[in-house]
Enzyme design. Structure first.
Site, PDB file in Angstrom:
ATOM      1  N   PHE A  21       1.102 -57.237  27.732  1.00 16.40           N
ATOM      2  CA  PHE A  21       2.309 -56.711  28.365  1.00 16.40           C
ATOM      3  C   PHE A  21       2.069 -55.236  28.713  1.00 16.40           C
ATOM      4  CE2 PHE A  21       6.687 -55.095  28.366  1.00 16.40           C
ATOM      5  CZ  PHE A  21       7.347 -56.095  29.087  1.00 16.40           C
ATOM      6  N   ASP A  66       0.983 -58.178  18.886  1.00 15.91           N
ATOM      7  CA  ASP A  66       2.342 -58.054  19.399  1.00 15.91           C
ATOM      8  C   ASP A  66       2.971 -59.444  19.365  1.00 15.91           C
ATOM      9  OD1 ASP A  66       4.609 -58.014  21.069  1.00 15.91           O
ATOM     10  OD2 ASP A  66       3.805 -56.370  22.271  1.00 15.91           O
ATOM     11  N   TYR A 115      15.327 -59.066  20.178  1.00 12.89           N
ATOM     12  CA  TYR A 115      16.352 -59.455  21.159  1.00 12.89           C
ATOM     13  C   TYR A 115      15.949 -60.684  21.961  1.00 12.89           C
ATOM     14  CZ  TYR A 115      13.281 -56.389  23.908  1.00 12.89           C
ATOM     15  OH  TYR A 115      12.182 -55.790  24.466  1.00 12.89           O
ATOM     16  N   LYS A 116      14.704 -61.166  21.786  1.00 14.00           N
ATOM     17  CA  LYS A 116      14.262 -62.353  22.518  1.00 14.00           C
ATOM     18  C   LYS A 116      14.633 -63.593  21.704  1.00 14.00           C
ATOM     19  CE  LYS A 116      10.944 -59.655  25.145  1.00 14.00           C
ATOM     20  NZ  LYS A 116       9.605 -59.065  25.233  1.00 14.00           N
ATOM     21  N   ARG A 176       9.745 -68.396  34.830  1.00 12.95           N
ATOM     22  CA  ARG A 176       9.653 -68.680  33.383  1.00 12.95           C
ATOM     23  C   ARG A 176      10.893 -69.401  32.880  1.00 12.95           C
ATOM     24  NH1 ARG A 176       8.476 -63.216  30.036  1.00 12.95           N
ATOM     25  NH2 ARG A 176      10.540 -62.685  30.840  1.00 12.95           N
TER      26      ARG A 176
HETATM   27  C1  PLP Z   1       9.424 -57.717  25.735  1.00  8.93           C
HETATM   28  C2  PLP Z   1       8.103 -57.112  25.382  1.00  8.93           C
HETATM   29  C3  PLP Z   1       7.988 -55.738  25.078  1.00  8.93           C
HETATM   30  C4  PLP Z   1       9.170 -54.830  25.244  1.00  8.93           C
HETATM   31  O1  PLP Z   1       9.075 -53.621  24.592  1.00  8.93           O
HETATM   32  P1  PLP Z   1      10.406 -52.759  24.372  1.00  8.93           P
HETATM   33  O2  PLP Z   1       9.955 -51.474  23.830  1.00  8.93           O
HETATM   34  O3  PLP Z   1      11.303 -53.554  23.464  1.00  8.93           O
HETATM   35  O4  PLP Z   1      11.083 -52.610  25.710  1.00  8.93           O
HETATM   36  C5  PLP Z   1       6.771 -55.274  24.631  1.00  8.93           C
HETATM   37  N1  PLP Z   1       5.685 -56.100  24.518  1.00  8.93           N
HETATM   38  C6  PLP Z   1       5.762 -57.411  24.858  1.00  8.93           C
HETATM   39  C7  PLP Z   1       4.573 -58.294  24.718  1.00  8.93           C
HETATM   40  C8  PLP Z   1       6.960 -57.945  25.315  1.00  8.93           C
HETATM   41  O5  PLP Z   1       7.028 -59.225  25.679  1.00  8.93           O
END
Ligand code: PLP
Length: 401
Positions: A117, A188, A213-214, A360
């Protein structure tokens, strides 16, 4: 198998919607309302500042960490919560690099993959540039990682489940090989926590981080978590050395001394309203076993793939076909994916779009069943095949996709 028909009522789901976007923002668990009201009315309203002690606000980053530990195979005292995932990645990375350089100062590579990400990569890039470091962030294709684990690599930083395709790394095998080569690991778990079984202790992971939050349904902007292996927690130095990670924050010393164990990864004042929402959201998980979630999620995913492939020849499966290599989402490629997704949402099925062409759909057994999958597949097929997505109102892009 666990009876998931009883868990749907634990959520508020808007009438007439099939929600397949739990990979971006989980829906509202019904008891969050009451749990937040308690914090707002009884605690903030009545206790005021006394809430930090009397309502245990102060310990929430730790107690909420304990609540999710079971879902991640983490030992007690190895997870603390707060801030956002981007920040937790930065913390994990700085501490991992510190450990790695103590063991072998000659290593200069942070290894990751092109499926990671962007924020994770940006955090590494920012760290390298802002500190004028000689470190190099090396990106390879996901399937090349195993072969790239060599004596130049200090830290391996990967996202377990690819946010676009749902492709899942073999965390155990990669962590084992990394350990054997003297490489510190960071995983992660953004698309793993509450989505697939994870056993951090068994996999011998050094650091992990994720958001809530996911798939954990903690609400927009709910606190992130960081895991540090008990093997390392007393040997690491926090780079973001905030006052609430200090050994004795209320001594107000002029010099930083890292606090006990995992608490040293705390930074500043926790967002108590968000923690209250998360506390309510986690009640949903009390009787849930991740193995049951996994089994059901695979069933739903297989059904969804079968129905879409049968009715939508234009959509090409982007996720691994083998369910064992797929997280809890199913993605399809379509070169008009953005417009099509917007039209699908307007017709009552919520998924999302990731550039350049990925649509998705999350498989979340707590509140999605076979009937929902059947309904969703039919709407998706109707929208894609009819070409209704070509209408101009579906071409306009919002700030968030
Ligand atoms: C959703 C997501 C994030 C988001 O990071 P935030 O700091 O919460 O905005 C980071 N890494 C991955 C792999 C994600 O899917």
């Amino acid at each position: 198998m666990f009876d998931f028909s009883k868990t749907k009522s634990r959520f508020h789901l808007p009438e007439g919607i099939v929600y397949l976007d739990g990979n971006s923002l989980g829906p509202l668990p019904v008891n969050v309302h009451q749990r937040m009201s308690r914090t707002i009315v009884d605690e903030w309203g009545e206790l005021l500042i006394k809430g930090w002690n009397e309502a245990d606000w102060f310990s929430m980053p730790n107690t909420m960490g304990e609540r999710i530990a079971r879902l991640l195979g983490a030992a007690s005292g190895s997870i603390v919560m707060g801030d956002t995932l981007s920040i937790k990645i930065y913390q994990a990375l700085t501490s991992a690099l510190d450990l790695a350089s103590k063991a072998d100062a000659g290593r200069n590579v942070i290894l990751s993959d092109t499926g990671n990400f962007p924020t994770d990569l940006y955090m590494a890039q920012g760290l390298i540039t802002s500190t004028n470091s000689k470190l190099e962030l090396k990106l390879v294709e996901p399937e090349e990682i195993l072969a790239e684990l060599d004596e130049h690599v200090a830290v391996l930083m990967l996202t377990h489940v690819d946010y676009r395709t749902g492709r899942m790394h073999d965390m155990e095998a990669l962590s084992a090989k990394a350990k054997q080569k003297g490489i510190v690991t960071i995983w992660d778990l953004a698309h793993s926590a509450g989505a697939v079984p994870v056993d951090l202790a068994k996999a011998g992971v050094d650091f992990a981080a994720g958001c809530t939050y996911k798939y954990l349904n903690g609400g927009p902007g709910s606190p992130a978590f960081i895991y540090v292996s008990p093997e390392h927690v007393n040997n690491i130095r926090p780079a973001l050395s905030g006052w609430l990670g200090h050994e004795a924050p209320f001594d107000f010393d002029l010099d930083y001394r890292a606090g006990d164990a995992i608490s040293k990864m705390r930074i500043g004042t926790p967002s108590i309203l968000q923690f209250a929402a998360l506390d309510g959201a986690l009640d949903v998980w009390e009787d849930i076993d991740m193995a049951d979630i996994r089994a059901k999620s695979i069933e739903l995913g297989e059904l969804f793939i079968e129905l879409i492939e049968k009715t939508c020849p234009h959509l090409i499966l982007a996720s691994p076909r083998a369910s064992g290599q797929r997280g809890s989402q199913v993605s399809f490629r379509f070169h008009h994916g953005y417009e099509a997704m917007k039209a699908i949402i307007a017709h009552g099925v919520i998924g999302d779009f990731r550039a350049p062409d990925i649509m998705r759909f999350a498989m979340t057994p707590l509140y999605i069943d076979e009937t929902d999958i059947g309904k969703a597949a039919k709407i998706i097929a109707d929208v894609v095949n009819s070409g209704v997505w070509r209408e101009s109102k579906y071409q306009v892009r919002g700030a968030v996709t």
